[in-house]
Each structure stands twice: as structure tokens, then as C-alpha cells.
Design an enzyme around this catalytic site. Structure first.
Site, PDB file in Angstrom:
ATOM      1  N   GLY A 157       2.212   4.806 -78.228  1.00 48.96           N
ATOM      2  CA  GLY A 157       2.516   5.595 -76.829  1.00 48.96           C
ATOM      3  C   GLY A 157       0.456   5.589 -76.105  1.00 48.96           C
ATOM      4  N   VAL A 213       0.216   6.926 -81.902  1.00 48.47           N
ATOM      5  CA  VAL A 213      -0.490   7.339 -81.086  1.00 48.47           C
ATOM      6  C   VAL A 213      -2.255   5.370 -80.629  1.00 48.47           C
ATOM      7  CG1 VAL A 213      -3.394   8.211 -79.489  1.00 48.47           C
ATOM      8  CG2 VAL A 213      -0.515   9.098 -81.371  1.00 48.47           C
ATOM      9  N   CYS A 214      -1.681   5.264 -79.226  1.00 48.78           N
ATOM     10  CA  CYS A 214      -2.319   4.171 -79.047  1.00 48.78           C
ATOM     11  C   CYS A 214      -3.640   4.028 -79.365  1.00 48.78           C
ATOM     12  CB  CYS A 214      -2.013   3.064 -77.731  1.00 48.78           C
ATOM     13  SG  CYS A 214      -2.828   1.976 -77.704  1.00 48.78           S
ATOM     14  N   PHE A 215      -5.175   4.922 -78.980  1.00 52.36           N
ATOM     15  CA  PHE A 215      -5.952   5.231 -79.430  1.00 52.36           C
ATOM     16  C   PHE A 215      -6.390   5.661 -80.495  1.00 52.36           C
ATOM     17  CE2 PHE A 215      -5.748   4.856 -74.533  1.00 52.36           C
ATOM     18  CZ  PHE A 215      -6.585   3.946 -74.314  1.00 52.36           C
TER      19      PHE A 215
END
Length: 278
Positions: free
Chosen positions: A82, A149-151
């Protein structure tokens, strides 16, 4: 030596469905030989949570929070996790897998394309570099991301400044074409970001948010001066030209092409079937 000419599109702030439809359409047109390779910059209106192609909405995403924040929501055609598209410059690169400068493996092609982003950071005076996992353990951990969470985790050849991730990207290959798109964070509202996902309990959420601070960072948190979106666009456009050794020329969509994108946005990226069911 003459530099290869690629198309350049700055489509400004667009709806989530339009953004994903245009990326897909550019891939299709490039595959059919109708357009040159393209680099595109864009923004989001409204700010949007995009999720990876394989993510499960019910399990991972807090849709109540997405609605409360007035965010758009869309599933990407690429993998990954995401991403909150808010205060950022989003880019996409569309280029043939057979392009002479494109390595055959996903990882190496990612490295070549990301050279453009690396040079963009250098244009802004930031000392970015590629993080390469060194140990077998680090490599293994990339295959099993712990968070939605992507980051949250640097992947192969992730761009980092001062040890923290500064750009997140995802790639897909379809019809002989590479589509890589990603986010370059200018500013970040961490509380908003972390409210959008489901966690087993509050303790896990707090732990993840705390860990996130040490792993990811927005440009304006590390830059000695405030960098505007316009300045970032100039820097990363130059960065792509330098990093990929190309010249970017503006590319305009025809009326017919625009119609096609709008139809695709409506039929696919605005449909619950696409966005929610996996």
C-alpha cells in the site's frame, strides 16, 4: 552521438482511476509500436491509497479510515504494497523489454530505470545511493515483507538517503513492455499513513510506525531547504535524461487516445470487481 528521444508527459493531478488507466494505455500503445518509450509525471486528486495487485483489501486495509480521510482508492496493475499518494511526485516509465539498454531480469532493469531517479536526487543536492542487500538473511527478508506498507522495507536496489528509503517503486511486465511506477515523497503524514492499514493490535501498529521512522523519509525531512513539487519535477526530468542517456520531448495524447483512457478508467479502475476482489 545522438540521444534517443523518449516521450514525456506531465499529466498533473488526476483521479486514481485515470492515473492507472493512462499507465496501462501507454503500455498497450508502446507494445503495439504506436508510441516511443515514455516517462510520465503525475499527481493525485484526491490524495489516494493505492494497493498492490495481489493485496487483499479486507485483510490488510482499513477502508473506514480511507473514507474518513476522504482518500481515493485504487488497485495498481503492479505488485508491491500500500502507498499513500499525497505530497509526492509520482512517475512512470514505459519501455520495451527488448530495448537494448534494458537488462532481462526485473532486478537489473529496475536498477537501470532507477538510475534516473538517483540522478534526480543528485540534482536536488541530496546524496542518494542504491541499497543492495548484502547478506543471505537480508535477501531472504525481502521475499517475506512483514508489513502492508510499501515504504516499510527497502527492496533490491532501493534508493536511500542517509540509510533511509526515499522512493518506492513497483514494476510489471506485460505484452513485452516494462511498466515501472513509483513515488518520490516530498512530505509525509505518518499518522495518516498508518491509520489506513489493519493490525493485530495497537502495540503492533506502534511498533511498526516506530520502526518505519528509521527506515523511510520524505525529501523535505532531510533537505536543508524546502523543495517544491515544481523544483522536484525539473530535477527528476533532468535526472531521467542523464541517468538513461535520453532526451525527453513532450508527448500529447490525441482526442481518441484520451477517450480510450477515460473509458478504461471507468470500466476497470473504477469497478469494485477490480479494486476489491482478489
Amino acid at each position: 552521438m545522438e540521444k534517443e528521444i523518449w516521450g514525456f508527459i506531465d499529466s498533473g493531478d488526476k483521479s486514481p482511476s485515470f492515473n492507472m488507466a493512462l499507465d496501462e494505455a501507454l503500455l498497450d500503445w508502446h507494445s503495439a509500436g504506436k508510441i516511443p518509450p515514455v516517462i510520465r509525471f503525475y499527481g493525485w486528486n484526491p490524495a489516494t491509497l493505492s494497493i498492490g495487485y495481489f493485496q487483499k483489501v479486507e485483510k490488510e486495509i482499513n477502508m473506514e479510515a480511507v473514507k474518513e480521510h476522504g482518500l481515493g482508492f485504487v488497485r495498481r496493475p503492479t505488485g508491491g504494497r500500500g502507498v499513500l499518494h499525497d505530497q509526492e511526485l509520482t512517475y512512470s516509465v514505459i519501455v520495451s523489454e527488448e530495448h537494448p539498454e534494458m537488462p532481462k531480469t526485473v532486478t537489473e532493469a529496475y536498477r537501470v530505470i532507477s538510475e534516473g531517479i538517483l540522478k534526480g536526487f543528485h540534482q536536488l543536492g541530496l546524496e542518494a545511493y542504491f541499497a543492495v542487500p548484502k547478506t543471505a538473511e537480508e535477501r531472504e527478508s525481502l521475499k517475506n515483507p512483514r508489513s502492508a506498507v510499501c515504504f516499510d522495507a527497502p527492496s533490491w536496489y532501493e534508493l536511500v538517503v542517509e540509510g533511509r528509503k526515499v522512493a518506492g517503486s513497483a514494476q510489471t511486465r506485460q505484452k513485452g513492455v516494462i511498466l515501472q511506477h513509483g513515488s518520490i515523497l516530498l512530505d509525509l503524514d505518518e499518522d495518516k499513513l498508518f491509520s489506513l492499514f489493519n493490525y493485530p493490535n495497537d502495540r503492533v501498529k506502534e511498533r511498526m510506525q516506530k520502526a518505519f521512522k528509521s527506515k523511510a523519509v520524505a525529501i523535505n525531512d532531510i533537505s536543508p531547504r524546502k523543495i517544491s513539487l515544481e523544483e522536484a519535477k525539473v530535477a527528476f526530468k533532468k535526472g531521467f535524461e542523464e541517468g538513461l542517456n535520453i532526451e525527453l520531448k513532450p508527448f500529447e495524447l490525441s482526442e481518441e487516445q484520451l477517450e480510450y483512457v477515460l473509458q478504461l478508467a471507468k470500466d476497470r479502475y473504477e469497478s469494485d470487481e477490480w479494486n476489491y476482489k482478489r
